[in-house]
Design a protein around this motif. Structure first.
Motif: not given
Length: 338
Positions: A274-278
């Motif tokens: 999730x943070x990597x995708x953001x």
């Protein structure tokens, strides 16, 4: 509109620690291509720089410029003090770091006449003076940065929820009692909501442009956007039905990223998706936003985007209910009728 019928205009400016831009901002007002009478009323907060000295020089240099005190330093109190001290039927709000385009006032007066609107406004044209400010300006004028807010990104002329700054009919301001002084931030949005609820129209036009100087550091930008989020939540509590999905995106992103980090650290590395995708999304979104900028500025756009999103989201999520209680306790805004 024939020149002899042009209404007189009062320009109101709330200022606090604006020595860097105040003189240039006032110059852009006084050099407007407008044939009607005009005055400039500067509301002076308790500045710690040379703002008051510069304002005094401007008063001596041009009889159209006046000042009024704003001991609290709060923007809505400054606006109400300037409105009360002004005289003319059209009221133009300008900030101490805003630079009006040469035909801004003439165009706004024409649009008020053509549309019958209570308030007209246009584009907050962010423009930096160094690589960091260029990055912030790019973030503030991109859809990945601010969603579909037309006064940031541009768009077709038409009715709007709110506009940047605003050019008002005085009677609309007096009908609403001016700005609600409890709203340290989001006072424009809140006032425009009340105007719309009373049947008035807010009109956006891309013909109107105000050059805006972004905050000069990450810390200043983070504080600005945290305050935006905090006070936008207060507006949502005070005015039911005033929230939409665009305002919920940053707090949702904050919660999702925080949850992803916790799951990634405590349960499974997949949580870090999730943070990597953001990060991947804002990096990709910064590429078109940075077109034409220096490499140093382009490299800082993802930092500006993340600062804006996360700060706004945290401000929204941590906005104390006590702020809404203060607002509700002072239902009637300050009366500004002279």
């Amino acid at each position: 509109m024939p020149q002899q019928q042009l209404p007189a205009v009062s320009v109101i400016m709330p200022v606090l620690n604006e020595e860097r831009h105040l003189r240039n901002s006032v110059r852009h007002i006084l050099e407007q291509e407008y044939a009607g009478d005009m005055e400039v009323v500067i509301a002076l907060g308790p500045s710690t720089d040379r703002t008051d000295e510069i304002a005094a020089e401007l008063v001596r240099e041009d009889s159209r410029v006046h000042t009024v005190p704003n001991p609290t330093g709060r923007t809505p109190a400054a606006l109400n003090a300037a409105i009360k001290a002004s005289r003319h039927p059209i009221v133009v709000r300008v900030d101490g770091h805003g630079m009006l385009s040469p035909n801004y006032i003439a165009t706004a007066v024409r649009l008020l006449e053509e549309t019958g609107a209570a308030n007209v406004g246009g584009i907050m044209h962010a423009e930096g003076e160094n690589a960091w400010e260029d990055a912030v300006a790019a973030a503030m004028t991109s859809k990945i940065g601010v969603g579909n807010a037309v006064f940031h990104t541009g768009g077709q002329a038409g009715p709007a929820e709110t506009v940047y700054l605003g050019v008002f009919r005085r009677e609309a301001l007096e009908q609403q009692g001016g700005y609600n002084e409890e709203f340290i931030r989001a006072q424009d949005w809140e006032l425009n909501f009340r105007i719309r609820e009373a049947g008035g129209q807010i009109w956006f036009s891309p013909e109107l442009r105000v050059q805006y100087r972004p905050r000069p550091s990450i810390k200043a930008l983070a504080k600005q956007y945290k305050d935006y989020g905090k006070w936008r939540h207060v507006v949502a509590r005070y005015h039911s039905g005033s929230i939409n999905l665009r305002y919920l995106a940053p707090p949702t992103a904050v919660c999702a990223i925080a949850a992803g980090v916790v799951v990634g650290a405590a349960v499974t590395p997949w949580g870090f998706v999730i943070p990597a995708g953001y990060l991947a999304a804002i990096t990709a979104g910064s590429l078109p936003a940075g077109k034409g900028l220096s490499l140093k500025a382009r490299a800082q756009i993802p930092v500006a985007l993340a600062t804006m999103h996360m700060s706004w989201g945290v401000g929204f999520l941590t906005s104390p209910r006590s702020l809404a209680k203060k607002v509700i306790a002072s239902r009637r805004p300050a009366v500004v009728t002279p």
